[in-house]
Design a protein around this motif. Structure first.
Motif, PDB file in Angstrom:
ATOM      1  N   GLN A  63       0.977  -1.114   0.135  1.00 35.20           N
ATOM      2  CA  GLN A  63      -0.055  -0.043   0.056  1.00 35.20           C
ATOM      3  C   GLN A  63       0.903   1.427  -0.033  1.00 35.20           C
ATOM      4  N   TYR A  64       0.298   2.190  -0.922  1.00 39.35           N
ATOM      5  CA  TYR A  64       1.182   3.677  -0.966  1.00 39.35           C
ATOM      6  C   TYR A  64       2.598   3.450  -1.235  1.00 39.35           C
ATOM      7  N   THR A  65       2.774   2.511  -2.219  1.00 38.46           N
ATOM      8  CA  THR A  65       4.382   2.555  -2.492  1.00 38.46           C
ATOM      9  C   THR A  65       4.665   2.619  -4.049  1.00 38.46           C
ATOM     10  N   GLU A  66       3.919   3.443  -4.497  1.00 36.49           N
ATOM     11  CA  GLU A  66       3.869   3.601  -6.178  1.00 36.49           C
ATOM     12  C   GLU A  66       4.763   4.651  -6.747  1.00 36.49           C
ATOM     13  N   LYS A  67       5.973   3.890  -7.195  1.00 36.38           N
ATOM     14  CA  LYS A  67       7.073   4.644  -7.663  1.00 36.38           C
ATOM     15  C   LYS A  67       6.532   5.614  -8.804  1.00 36.38           C
ATOM     16  N   TYR A  68       5.850   5.108  -9.789  1.00 36.19           N
ATOM     17  CA  TYR A  68       5.136   5.792 -10.823  1.00 36.19           C
ATOM     18  C   TYR A  68       4.823   7.267 -10.204  1.00 36.19           C
ATOM     19  N   ASN A 293      -4.223  -9.335  -8.956  1.00 35.90           N
ATOM     20  CA  ASN A 293      -3.018  -8.565  -8.113  1.00 35.90           C
ATOM     21  C   ASN A 293      -3.397  -7.926  -6.770  1.00 35.90           C
ATOM     22  N   GLY A 294      -4.862  -7.958  -6.553  1.00 32.50           N
ATOM     23  CA  GLY A 294      -5.137  -7.145  -5.379  1.00 32.50           C
ATOM     24  C   GLY A 294      -5.453  -5.755  -5.576  1.00 32.50           C
ATOM     25  N   CYS A 295      -5.542  -4.875  -4.461  1.00 33.05           N
ATOM     26  CA  CYS A 295      -5.886  -3.461  -4.640  1.00 33.05           C
ATOM     27  C   CYS A 295      -4.785  -2.633  -5.135  1.00 33.05           C
ATOM     28  N   ALA A 296      -5.008  -1.860  -6.049  1.00 33.84           N
ATOM     29  CA  ALA A 296      -4.050  -0.988  -6.448  1.00 33.84           C
ATOM     30  C   ALA A 296      -3.884   0.259  -5.707  1.00 33.84           C
ATOM     31  N   CYS A 297      -3.262  -0.176  -4.252  1.00 28.83           N
ATOM     32  CA  CYS A 297      -3.438   0.759  -3.364  1.00 28.83           C
ATOM     33  C   CYS A 297      -2.444   1.993  -3.317  1.00 28.83           C
ATOM     34  N   MET A 298      -2.780   2.761  -4.113  1.00 22.48           N
ATOM     35  CA  MET A 298      -1.830   3.999  -4.335  1.00 22.48           C
ATOM     36  C   MET A 298      -2.300   5.318  -3.543  1.00 22.48           C
ATOM     37  N   GLN A 299      -1.772   6.288  -3.359  1.00 20.15           N
ATOM     38  CA  GLN A 299      -2.151   7.266  -2.778  1.00 20.15           C
ATOM     39  C   GLN A 299      -3.294   7.967  -3.224  1.00 20.15           C
ATOM     40  N   THR A 300      -3.181   7.907  -4.897  1.00 21.45           N
ATOM     41  CA  THR A 300      -4.137   8.533  -5.884  1.00 21.45           C
ATOM     42  C   THR A 300      -5.186   7.577  -6.103  1.00 21.45           C
ATOM     43  N   SER A 301      -5.363   6.324  -5.505  1.00 20.76           N
ATOM     44  CA  SER A 301      -6.338   5.450  -5.815  1.00 20.76           C
ATOM     45  C   SER A 301      -7.520   5.461  -5.057  1.00 20.76           C
ATOM     46  N   TRP A 302      -8.486   4.594  -5.194  1.00 18.84           N
ATOM     47  CA  TRP A 302      -9.798   4.399  -4.516  1.00 18.84           C
ATOM     48  C   TRP A 302      -9.570   3.565  -3.233  1.00 18.84           C
TER      49      TRP A 302
END
Length: 515
Positions: A63-68, A293-302
């Motif tokens: 969670q919250y590790t999106e390097k993009y 893959n499970g939740c795309a748990c980015m800071q900018t995600s739902w």
């Protein structure tokens, strides 16, 4: 099932492909690479594993590790820390106080992707001699994608850290040299990235309808144009953009690049992000599937609240906030489809990013955030035609062609339903003004698409844009001296993580950081 088993076995083997001490190694006797690449299905699994490694780097393994976003957006003026839930590693990013212990300063994941690519480049041709089902056309396609993704991985390394270690062969022996020094960033670009992308372009079948989640003809051209823009080699950037215009998109239509009509229509602008495979504008997207893959748990995600990142108050106040009230609302179609400005009708939220989700073009619901939406797939845009139009405008402007630069800038503005610039407008009347106008338009059009920080660095605007913003943030954080953006020639790059430095005795830390 056979593919799943093969990919599971590949996981052990492929991690051996990068630099010995950069990667989490496993014993060589588990799955020797030469014993894995035996048929077409092994190759498909290997290519899938390579993409999967890059996908995880961009979206994040946790969670919250999106390097993009951490590499491409969060250091910029687009986003700031959420004061209630902020973490030390986030404070470092938004206050320009990075340290070698920040988790996002670790380049290991990119070298894992490079290692997998190196394996593919060596073993895919050999596999073709064992399995007649692996046709020459398939080999060329897989190798094209592999060279392109290796080139893109090195492009991230150069943009984030500058100088980089270069390894272009699989790591297959404990006797192989593990410690390697960094290579100058310009040499990496000229002798690794550009040749890789050129090989990818030479191998790709021209005129094919691409799969938007793979690196096809247009995606290679877009990456090459981006690289040349980074080099400030504008004639070559223009050359590759024209090659892109001659390629086909995922709908089967040529990109053409003739007008705003080649862009996704205004009424369906959101489709680029919610259904890229059916968008005429899409070039290359990353598909993150909740079911797989499970939740795309980015800071900018739902996801639920408690996020550490929110939209910066500066751009929120000038671009998003006016959309809340009818009296101040603009005609621009983008802000209302980028962030939630209508929550509760009166309480907009700077931490609610809706660009990746199928919200209404003009949302009016009290709460457009049903919990079920976190189960939706997320498609991260790597390249799309609107991005390329603005790069093209920038390159044309840099070569003195202001009329055509204005034309492509206005194509994007017209689709966004905002007033087009007139040639006499002071905001576009000379090269410097035009460059600023294009950069400003890229900030709005590509908000949250992993571009803003790289744009500021590429155009040498980091100091001018970030200094006053950082002074405001630093003052709010209690730093009375508020130094702003120090040493832009150094601090535009991230430090090397301490674990990486400890793994390779020949590495040196980036200037401006302590070990």
């Amino acid at each position: 099932m056979k593919k799943i088993i093969a990919m599971s076995a590949l996981g052990a083997a492929l991690l051996l492909g990068g630099c010995k001490k950069f990667l989490d190694e496993r014993p060589f006797n588990q799955v020797p690479l030469a014993d894995f690449y035996k048929n077409r299905y092994d190759v498909e699994a290997a290519v899938a594993g390579m993409y999967s490694g890059f996908q995880q780097e961009m979206v994040g393994k946790d969670q919250y590790t999106e390097k993009y976003m951490y590499w491409g957006e969060y250091r910029s003026d687009n986003f700031d820390r959420f004061l209630i839930y902020t973490k030390d590693f986030v404070d470092e990013v938004v206050l320009n106080s990075l340290t070698p212990t920040n988790q996002f300063s670790d380049w290991t994941g990119l070298y894992s992707v490079i290692g997998r690519a190196n394996n593919n480049i060596k073993y895919i041709p050999l596999t073709a001699t064992l399995d007649p089902l692996l046709t020459p056309a398939m080999v060329n396609s897989y190798l094209s994608q592999t060279y392109a993704l290796r080139g893109m991985s090195y492009f991230y390394l150069v943009r984030v850290w500058g100088d980089a270690v270069v390894r272009l062969e699989p790591y297959e022996s404990l006797d192989a040299v593990a410690d390697e020094p960094r290579v100058a960033k310009d040499k990496v670009i000229n002798e690794v990235i550009i040749p890789d992308l050129q090989k990818a372009y030479d191998l790709v079948k021209k005129g094919d309808k691409p799969v938007v989640f793979n690196i096809g003809e247009a995606a290679i051209c877009a990456t090459m144009a981006d690289v040349y823009m980074w080099k400030k080699d504008y004639p070559n950037a223009i050359k590759w953009i024209k090659l892109l215009f001659a390629a086909k998109g995922p709908t089967g239509a040529l990109y053409t690049g003739a007008s705003e009509l080649n862009l996704q229509p205004s009424a369906t602008w959101k489709n680029m992000f919610t259904a890229p495979a059916s968008s005429m504008e899409s070039i290359w997207s990353i598909h993150w599937d909740y079911q797989k893959n499970g939740c795309a748990c980015m800071q900018t995600s739902w996801t639920s609240n408690n996020k550490q990142i929110s939209i910066d108050e500066g751009i929120y106040g000038t671009w998003f906030q006016p959309q809340v009230a009818v009296a101040t609302r603009t005609t621009d179609i983008r802000p209302r489809q980028t962030a939630d400005v209508f929550f509760g009708g009166t309480k907009p939220n700077r931490d609610r990013f809706v660009k990746w989700y199928p919200t209404a073009a003009n949302p009016i619901a009290a709460d457009p955030w049903p919990a079920s939406n976190q189960l939706l797939p997320v498609y991260l845009t790597m390249y799309r035609l609107g991005d390329i139009y603005l790069l093209y405008a920038e390159a044309l402007n840099a070569t003195g062609d202001l009329p055509n630069a204005l034309k492509y800038l206005n194509y994007v503005r017209k689709r966004a339903v905002v007033p087009e610039y007139l040639p006499t407008d002071p905001l576009v009347s000379n090269q410097i003004a035009m460059e600023n106008a294009i950069l400003n338009e890229r900030q709005l059009e590509l908000f949250g698409e992993g571009k803003r920080w790289f744009d500021l660095v590429r155009t040498n605007h980091v100091k001018a844009v970030m200094d006053p913003i950082l002074k405001r943030r630093q003052t709010a954080a209690g730093n009375i001296s508020a130094p702003g953006f120090l040493n832009p020639e150094h601090k535009v790059y991230w430090p090397l993580h301490r674990n990486v430095l400890n793994s390779n005795a020949k590495l040196n830390q980036n200037p401006g950081y302590t070990d």
